[in-house]
Design a protein around this motif. Structure first.
Motif, PDB file in Angstrom:
ATOM      1  N   HIS A   1      -0.648  10.196  -0.545  1.00 20.92           N
ATOM      2  CA  HIS A   1      -1.438  10.116  -0.736  1.00 20.92           C
ATOM      3  C   HIS A   1      -2.591  10.369   0.028  1.00 20.92           C
ATOM      4  CE1 HIS A   1      -0.978   7.977   3.155  1.00 20.92           C
ATOM      5  NE2 HIS A   1      -2.452   7.763   3.464  1.00 20.92           N
TER       6      HIS A   1
ATOM      7  N   GLU B   1       3.990   6.620   2.035  1.00 21.52           N
ATOM      8  CA  GLU B   1       4.075   7.739   0.336  1.00 21.52           C
ATOM      9  C   GLU B   1       2.720   9.110   0.574  1.00 21.52           C
ATOM     10  OE1 GLU B   1       3.672   4.922  -2.860  1.00 21.52           O
ATOM     11  OE2 GLU B   1       5.799   4.341  -2.458  1.00 21.52           O
TER      12      GLU B   1
ATOM     13  N   THR C   1       1.162  -1.389   0.250  1.00 19.05           N
ATOM     14  CA  THR C   1       0.198  -0.097  -0.167  1.00 19.05           C
ATOM     15  C   THR C   1       1.020   1.066   0.394  1.00 19.05           C
ATOM     16  OG1 THR C   1       0.524   0.395   2.569  1.00 19.05           O
ATOM     17  CG2 THR C   1      -1.658  -1.227   1.227  1.00 19.05           C
ATOM     18  N   ASN C   2       0.455   2.656  -0.031  1.00 23.40           N
ATOM     19  CA  ASN C   2       1.272   3.593   0.295  1.00 23.40           C
ATOM     20  C   ASN C   2       1.321   3.527   1.671  1.00 23.40           C
ATOM     21  OD1 ASN C   2      -0.036   5.278  -2.002  1.00 23.40           O
ATOM     22  ND2 ASN C   2      -2.148   4.920  -0.544  1.00 23.40           N
TER      23      ASN C   2
ATOM     24  N   TYR D   1       1.490  12.919   4.043  1.00 18.38           N
ATOM     25  CA  TYR D   1       2.439  11.047   3.954  1.00 18.38           C
ATOM     26  C   TYR D   1       3.334  11.724   5.174  1.00 18.38           C
ATOM     27  CZ  TYR D   1       5.414  15.287   3.211  1.00 18.38           C
ATOM     28  OH  TYR D   1       6.971  16.783   2.848  1.00 18.38           O
TER      29      TYR D   1
ATOM     30  N   THR E   1      -4.384  15.270   1.186  1.00 19.04           N
ATOM     31  CA  THR E   1      -3.312  14.490   0.832  1.00 19.04           C
ATOM     32  C   THR E   1      -2.265  15.499   1.963  1.00 19.04           C
ATOM     33  OG1 THR E   1      -2.894  14.910  -2.040  1.00 19.04           O
ATOM     34  CG2 THR E   1      -1.216  14.261  -0.968  1.00 19.04           C
TER      35      THR E   1
END
Length: 172
Positions: free
Chosen positions: A84, A82, A33-34, A139, A137
């Protein structure tokens, strides 16, 4: 102009057994996954009653919403998430259940202007619950601390006007 990202901040004291429960699942998703850290499956709330006290407190704070997905992550040195978002959900959250002030932050970048400072950067504090829009968004930079960063995260929808029944998640 920097985007406006609303992040609600709450405190819920983690129960003593939460960290052990999250870590007991290990990495069920294989870092695909992220989140490039140990990651449980998406539905802890359906298979483990250990998380009920948190879920109940969350629903006291957000009575018009229902948790549709709930997972735990455990970051070790070098792990990261990451950039996302949580498209398809109204809200998302992260609850810091075992962290220290040197653990990697949760960062909300200025996506139109990545060279600029982030809109928000939250240093994890044990017990802090951050709730934000599903399209925001975010991270986690690579974890450089020797302390493991353990969190419980989730995706949230408005409750149906017609029922209190938890319907199937269309994404999984």
């Amino acid at each position: 102009m920097q985007p406006i990202i609303k992040v609600d901040k709450h405190f819920i004291e983690p129960e003593y057994n939460i960290v052990k429960a999250i870590k007991s699942y290990g990495d069920e998703l294989g870092k695909v996954t992220n989140v490039r850290a140990d990651h449980t499956d998406w539905h802890l709330h359906h298979k483990d009653r250990t998380f009920d006290p948190f879920i109940n407190k969350f629903h006291e704070i957000y009575p018009k919403h229902i948790i549709k997905e709930l997972w735990g992550c455990n970051y070790r040195r070098g792990d990261y998430a990451e950039a996302h978002n949580h498209h398809g959900f109204e809200l998302a959250f992260v609850w810091f259940v075992d962290t220290c002030d040197r653990c990697s932050p949760l960062v909300f970048p200025d996506t139109p202007h990545l060279w600029m400072p982030p809109v928000h950067s939250f240093i994890p504090k044990r017990g802090t619950l951050l709730v934000f829009g599903g399209l925001d968004t975010h991270y986690v930079p690579p974890h450089t601390c020797d302390h493991e960063r353990t969190v419980l995260s989730g995706n949230v929808q408005l409750r149906s006007l017609n029922t209190e029944v938890d319907t199937e998640d269309p994404w999984h």
